[in-house]
Each structure stands twice: as structure tokens, then as C-alpha cells.
Design a protein around this motif. Structure first.
Motif, PDB file in Angstrom:
ATOM      1  N   THR A  47      67.841  20.027  17.679  1.00 30.19           N
ATOM      2  CA  THR A  47      67.910  18.570  17.852  1.00 30.19           C
ATOM      3  C   THR A  47      69.284  17.971  17.576  1.00 30.19           C
ATOM      4  OG1 THR A  47      67.239  18.215  15.539  1.00 30.19           O
ATOM      5  CG2 THR A  47      65.476  18.233  17.206  1.00 30.19           C
ATOM      6  N   TRP A  48      70.173  18.697  16.875  1.00 24.26           N
ATOM      7  CA  TRP A  48      71.357  17.997  16.356  1.00 24.26           C
ATOM      8  C   TRP A  48      72.432  17.662  17.396  1.00 24.26           C
ATOM      9  CZ3 TRP A  48      71.950  22.323  12.165  1.00 24.26           C
ATOM     10  CH2 TRP A  48      72.549  23.464  12.700  1.00 24.26           C
ATOM     11  N   GLY A  49      72.342  18.237  18.583  1.00 26.19           N
ATOM     12  CA  GLY A  49      73.272  17.826  19.637  1.00 26.19           C
ATOM     13  C   GLY A  49      74.638  18.487  19.510  1.00 26.19           C
ATOM     14  N   SER A  50      75.585  18.016  20.329  1.00 23.83           N
ATOM     15  CA  SER A  50      76.886  18.694  20.397  1.00 23.83           C
ATOM     16  C   SER A  50      77.678  18.425  19.119  1.00 23.83           C
ATOM     17  CB  SER A  50      77.666  18.190  21.605  1.00 23.83           C
ATOM     18  OG  SER A  50      78.184  16.913  21.309  1.00 23.83           O
ATOM     19  N   PRO A  51      78.616  19.321  18.784  1.00 24.97           N
ATOM     20  CA  PRO A  51      79.444  19.093  17.592  1.00 24.97           C
ATOM     21  C   PRO A  51      80.241  17.801  17.709  1.00 24.97           C
ATOM     22  CG  PRO A  51      79.799  21.317  18.473  1.00 24.97           C
ATOM     23  CD  PRO A  51      78.923  20.604  19.460  1.00 24.97           C
ATOM     24  N   ALA A  52      80.666  17.453  18.910  1.00 27.97           N
ATOM     25  CA  ALA A  52      81.507  16.261  19.074  1.00 27.97           C
ATOM     26  C   ALA A  52      80.704  14.982  18.949  1.00 27.97           C
ATOM     27  CB  ALA A  52      82.201  16.312  20.427  1.00 27.97           C
ATOM     28  N   VAL A 107      72.411   4.084  13.964  1.00 31.71           N
ATOM     29  CA  VAL A 107      72.987   5.077  13.052  1.00 31.71           C
ATOM     30  C   VAL A 107      73.895   6.017  13.839  1.00 31.71           C
ATOM     31  CG1 VAL A 107      72.508   6.958  11.441  1.00 31.71           C
ATOM     32  CG2 VAL A 107      70.984   4.969  11.538  1.00 31.71           C
ATOM     33  N   VAL A 108      75.094   6.209  13.322  1.00 29.08           N
ATOM     34  CA  VAL A 108      76.052   7.121  13.947  1.00 29.08           C
ATOM     35  C   VAL A 108      76.210   8.328  13.025  1.00 29.08           C
ATOM     36  CG1 VAL A 108      78.429   7.383  14.753  1.00 29.08           C
ATOM     37  CG2 VAL A 108      77.265   5.170  14.981  1.00 29.08           C
ATOM     38  N   PRO A 109      75.623   9.476  13.390  1.00 26.40           N
ATOM     39  CA  PRO A 109      75.766  10.645  12.517  1.00 26.40           C
ATOM     40  C   PRO A 109      77.152  11.274  12.664  1.00 26.40           C
ATOM     41  CG  PRO A 109      73.878  10.872  14.027  1.00 26.40           C
ATOM     42  CD  PRO A 109      74.742   9.753  14.534  1.00 26.40           C
ATOM     43  N   LEU A 110      77.703  11.702  11.546  1.00 22.19           N
ATOM     44  CA  LEU A 110      79.017  12.351  11.530  1.00 22.19           C
ATOM     45  C   LEU A 110      78.846  13.760  10.981  1.00 22.19           C
ATOM     46  CD1 LEU A 110      80.968   9.486   9.671  1.00 22.19           C
ATOM     47  CD2 LEU A 110      80.681   9.750  12.151  1.00 22.19           C
ATOM     48  N   ARG A 111      79.734  14.661  11.392  1.00 19.26           N
ATOM     49  CA  ARG A 111      79.710  15.988  10.763  1.00 19.26           C
ATOM     50  C   ARG A 111      80.652  15.991   9.566  1.00 19.26           C
ATOM     51  NH1 ARG A 111      80.956  20.819  13.134  1.00 19.26           N
ATOM     52  NH2 ARG A 111      82.415  19.805  14.533  1.00 19.26           N
ATOM     53  N   PRO A 132      79.759  27.558   3.377  1.00 21.65           N
ATOM     54  CA  PRO A 132      79.688  26.668   4.540  1.00 21.65           C
ATOM     55  C   PRO A 132      80.612  25.457   4.374  1.00 21.65           C
ATOM     56  CG  PRO A 132      77.717  26.508   3.197  1.00 21.65           C
ATOM     57  CD  PRO A 132      78.539  27.604   2.613  1.00 21.65           C
ATOM     58  N   ARG A 133      81.024  24.896   5.515  1.00 21.97           N
ATOM     59  CA  ARG A 133      81.909  23.712   5.483  1.00 21.97           C
ATOM     60  C   ARG A 133      81.207  22.445   5.936  1.00 21.97           C
ATOM     61  NH1 ARG A 133      86.729  22.754   5.515  1.00 21.97           N
ATOM     62  NH2 ARG A 133      86.702  21.839   7.605  1.00 21.97           N
ATOM     63  N   ASP A 134      80.011  22.616   6.506  1.00 19.10           N
ATOM     64  CA  ASP A 134      79.225  21.430   6.851  1.00 19.10           C
ATOM     65  C   ASP A 134      77.749  21.812   6.925  1.00 19.10           C
ATOM     66  OD1 ASP A 134      78.728  22.602   9.295  1.00 19.10           O
ATOM     67  OD2 ASP A 134      79.716  21.069  10.489  1.00 19.10           O
ATOM     68  N   PHE A 135      76.922  20.816   7.217  1.00 17.98           N
ATOM     69  CA  PHE A 135      75.471  21.011   7.238  1.00 17.98           C
ATOM     70  C   PHE A 135      75.060  22.086   8.250  1.00 17.98           C
ATOM     71  CE2 PHE A 135      71.497  19.421   9.364  1.00 17.98           C
ATOM     72  CZ  PHE A 135      70.605  19.779   8.356  1.00 17.98           C
ATOM     73  N   ARG A 136      75.733  22.094   9.404  1.00 21.35           N
ATOM     74  CA  ARG A 136      75.358  23.063  10.442  1.00 21.35           C
ATOM     75  C   ARG A 136      75.625  24.484   9.968  1.00 21.35           C
ATOM     76  NH1 ARG A 136      76.311  20.087  16.303  1.00 21.35           N
ATOM     77  NH2 ARG A 136      75.474  18.105  15.601  1.00 21.35           N
TER      78      ARG A 136
END
Ligand SMILES: Cc1ncc(COP(=O)(O)O)c(C=O)c1O
Length: 459
Positions: free
Chosen positions: A176-181, A200-204, A389-393
Motif C-alpha cells: 500500500t505504501w506507494g512509490s518512494p518519491a 495528510v502528506v506522508p514523508l519518508r 534500517p534508515r527508514d520505516f520501509r
């Protein structure tokens, strides 16, 4: 309709790990007849039967069947002084006799507010509420009132409590999380209004360029960037200096407010997490440790923005209240706990945290296994990943990684240590070198037992 009483446990519920005692089993049997799912907090850890606790003392918890556990959860990082901290108990005993809640203010709320505002220069004004959820919600409302804009940006995977807007993309998955960009706004519960998703604008996390692009694109509707500087459920990952300064600069450039959600991470240093990572928020959301073990939340920040809560004989821009807000019990417990959190206490926690993280990393290197450790200060998290890890993904678990983490948690519980699964573990001031040794030894034993398993190389 009244549920059937004492319904039997299902076969999976009987297969609990490690076994809970008969009193917990019996309690859960009763609980299932009154609570959907048998519990009254989704965050309760269970496998599958929760362990019912009878009492806590210092760093340790005791279950109703008489087993003792080192508590690395501390009610989701709340109890920085551990359980039944003597100064809090003594202060509460007196307050209990003096009354638990009034419709009038008390001097205790001024004392606690003065103490907290005295710690952090950016906290020029403060208001109390009862939970971190409310603190985040009121901070967002104040940002909306200040900017006249409705939307927020937040980090994908980060947890900020139960206000709809911050729940968006809290549990994104690879599907569900979509493209990295351009991370997608993912609903958290069935029926979440699409209007919320669109606001809501999700950020990585740690993706400075991506965050800049997304924020600039949506700037006209953004009231605030809600940022937990080290989001626990998104990985308990340290923010890059570049990420912090990118957010800070774009927020200034676009007149967007920064809300530092330090409900959990205020325990990171004497002045909290933003100070540690060079962030200069307009507003802060606080909770957990500032209540000394009783329910609390607080919104703090720049005096001009906090003015949104100021009635000045008219209706305030954002009315903020609540039956139990600033109740004298929470104020009293918070004051006693915070008065004992001096520089020495933080130096102690920092030393223990560094020692423990180093010990865990040494064990991982010795056994050459696919684990890594993140965290800072009194917080740590073990990941089933070769590289931190460096982010949630990157922190997201595959099914086999989730199985490894379940085994780790089970192993720790069997050895008498409560280790949160998938959230921040924490240390508390009553802990010392003996507790760090115990955690290090148990982790080492787990790795040695796992190293003999053929599955290991595939992790
Ligand atoms: C970062 C963060 N924000 C907000 C909350 C919500 O706080 P509460 O559970 O007190 O509503 C939590 C709770 O764990 C949290 O960790």
C-alpha cells in the motif's frame, strides 16, 4: 447483548508462548467475555494470552502467578523511574487525601508547568491535557488556527496516537505504501474518511529531497509538519542532520509550523529530543514521563502560537479543556517524577543505554547474525536486519523476520525479561550494570541457540 461467560479458550489461545500461569489464563477467559478481543488496549502485547500483572517495584514487574520480570516496556516508556517510585508514591498519598480532581485550578499545575518550561527554551507556554493523543491533536488544531490551513505532513509508519490525521500511513505495507518519491496516504481503519486521507502528506524518514519536494508541492494546504525526531514504531532510527535541517528550512520558507511529537522521546535528554537533534519546533506534544505514571499530555511551544488557546475574554481560536485536564493527581505525580530527573539521572540513563547498545552489537558481530540495533539515550530497538534500517520501509518486517522477532520476545519472556516487540524498549533510572548484564547475557544466549538452527543463514 451480554457475552457468554467463561467461553473456552481457542486452540491457538491455549498454545501460548511462553506459558502464562493459571491466573492469567483465568483472567483472560473472563476478559474475553467483556472486551472485544479480550483486551481494552490494542497495544497490549500478547502471545496470544496477555500476562496479567499484580504489581511493580523499581525496574521489575510481578505477574499474578508470582513470576518476576525485568521491565523494558515501562508502560510504553512512561515510567522513567520504574514502578512505584518512592517520591511519587509519597506525593500521591498526600494528594489522594486532599482530593483527586476539582473544577478549579491548583498551584500544582503551575509548579509542573514552570518546571517543564524552565527546561526547554522553546517551551514558552504550556497547556495540560490527559494523553499524548490529545496533545498531538491540540497542537495540530493550534497549527491550523495559526496558519489557516487544514493539512499536515507526517512520517510514514510513525505513531502519534489516535487522532485520525496522524493515523494516516501509520501501518502502510509494501502493498500500500506507494512509490518512494510519493508515499501514499494509507487509511488506518476501515471507514477512515477520504477527506482525512487527502489532508495528510506522508514523508519518508531521512529522505530530505523527497520530503522537500512533497512539502513544497502541498505547501499551500499544510499547517504543520508533525515530526517525532526518533519515531519508535517507524524504526527508532536517528534522524540525519540533513533531514532535520531540510524540514526546518522548508517549514520556515513555506510558513508551515513544526510540531515535535516528544510524547515518547522527551526522555531522550534533559531538554528532550528536538534539542538533541538540532530541531527548533514551534510546538511540542508531550506525555508519558511528565505524568510520573499517571495519565497526562501537554502542548507547549512559542508563546505567539500558544496564544491560539488564549481566550482573552472572548472565545479562543482553539478551545482546549477536558474534565480531567491538569487534575491534581497527574500534576502531583508528574512534579515528583520530573523533580528527580536531574542531569545525573540523564547521565546515568545515557551511560546504561550506550553500554547496552554496544553490548548487543558486540554479540551480533560475534555470532555474525542478521540483527542490528538502533536507539539513543535510554531507548533501544533490535531489528532482524543486517544493516540498521534508515527508514520505516527498511525497518519493515517480512513474515520470516516477524517470526524471528516473535521468537526473540518469547525467549526474553521465558528468561524473565519483558522486551517490547516492534516498539522501543527502554531503560529506567532504578536499573544498573546488573540489569544491562542480564539483558546482554540473555541476548547472547538467544543468538547462540539460534546459531545452531539451519534457518539462520537465510535471514
Ligand atoms: C510519539 C507518540 N505520540 C503520541 C502518542 C499517544 O500518546 P497516548 O497513548 O498517551 O495517547 C504516543 C504513545 O505511545 C507516542 O509514542
Amino acid at each position: 447483548m451480554m457475552a457468554e461467560l467463561n467461553s473456552p479458550l481457542s486452540p491457538t489461545e491455549q498454545d501460548e508462548h511462553p506459558p502464562v500461569g493459571p491466573r492469567s489464563r483465568e483472567a483472560f477467559r473472563r476478559a474475553r467475555d467483556v472486551f472485544p478481543d479480550g483486551t481494552t488496549r490494542v497495544t497490549i502485547e500478547r502471545d496470544p494470552i496477555p500476562r496479567y500483572m499484580s504489581h511493580g517495584r523499581g525496574a521489575y514487574l510481578f505477574d499474578t502467578d508470582g513470576r518476576k520480570f525485568l521491565d523494558l516496556n515501562a508502560n510504553f516508556t512512561t515510567l522513567i523511574h520504574g514502578h512505584a517510585f518512592a517520591p511519587v508514591v509519597a506525593a500521591l498519598e498526600q494528594q489522594l487525601r486532599d482530593g483527586t480532581c476539582f473544577a478549579n485550578p491548583t498551584e500544582k499545575e503551575i509548579d509542573l508547568a514552570t518546571l517543564i518550561c524552565g527546561l526547554v527554551p522553546g517551551m514558552q507556554r504550556i497547556r495540560f491535557c490527559n494523553t499524548g493523543t490529545e496533545a498531538v491533536m491540540f497542537a495540530i488544531k493550534a497549527a491550523r488556527a495559526w496558519t489557516g490551513r487544514p493539512a499536515i505532513a507526517k512520517v510514514e509508519g510513525s505513531y502519534h496516537g489516535a487522532y485520525d490525521w496522524v493515523e494516516v500511513s501509520q501501518s502502510s505495507t509494501p502493498a500500500t505504501w506507494g512509490s518512494p518519491a510519493e508515499p501514499q496516504s494509507v487509511p488506518f481503519y476501515r471507514g477512515m474518511p477520504s477527506s482525512v486521507l487527502s489532508e495528510v502528506v506522508p514523508l519518508r524518514f531521512n529522505d530530505s529531497q523527497g520530503a522537500l519536494q512533497q512539502i513544497r508541492r502541498h505547501a499551500a494546504s499544510l499547517a504543520a509538519i508533525v515530526l517525532d525526531p526518533m519515531p519508535s514504531r517507524a524504526g527508532l532510527i536517528a534522524p540525519d542532520a540533513a533531514f532535520i535541517s531540510a524540514l526546518q528550512n522548508v517549514a520556515r520558507e513555506q510558513n508551515i509550523l513544526i510540531i515535535s511529537d516528544e510524547v515518547l522521546n522527551f526522555r531522550q535528554s534533559f531538554q528532550g529530543a528536538a534539542a538533541r537533534y538540532g530541531l527548533e519546533p514551534d510546538l511540542y506534544a508531550l506525555g508519558k514521563i511528565i505524568g510520573g505514571g499517571l495519565p497526562i499530555g501537554a502542548i507547549a511551544g512559542r508563546a505567539c502560537v500558544m496564544q491560539m488557546f488564549d481566550a482573552d475574554e472572548k472565545k479562543p481560536a482553539v478551545p482546549q479543556g477536558g474534565t480531567f485536564s491538569a487534575n491534581p493527581m497527574s500534576m502531583t505525580a508528574g512534579l515528583a517524577a520530573m523533580q528527580s530527573l536531574d542531569h545525573a539521572a540523564f547521565a546515568h540513563l545515557e551511560r546504561l543505554g550506550d553500554m547496552l547498545r554496544a553490548r548487543l552489537v558486540q554479540a551480533i558481530e560475534r555470532w555474525q547474525v542478521a540483527f542490528s540495533v538502533t536507539g539513543a539515550g535510554s531507548l533501544f530497538r533490535i531489528h532482524p536486519k543486517r544493516r540498521p534500517p534508515r527508514d520505516f520501509r527498511e525497518a519493515f518486517w517480512s513474515p520470516s523476520e516477524a517470526a524471528v522477532m516473535r521468537e526473540l520476545t518469547r525467549f526474553f519472556t521465558a528468561e524473565g525479561i519483558i522486551l517490547p516487540n516492534g516498539a522501543a524498549a527502554c531503560l529506567s533510572t532504578p536499573m544498573g550494570d546488573a540489569e544491562i548484564d542480564l539483558v546482554g547475557q540473555v541476548f547472547e544466549q538467544f543468538l547462540s541457540s539460534r546459531a545452531q538452527c539451519m534457518e539462520w543463514g537465510r535471514l
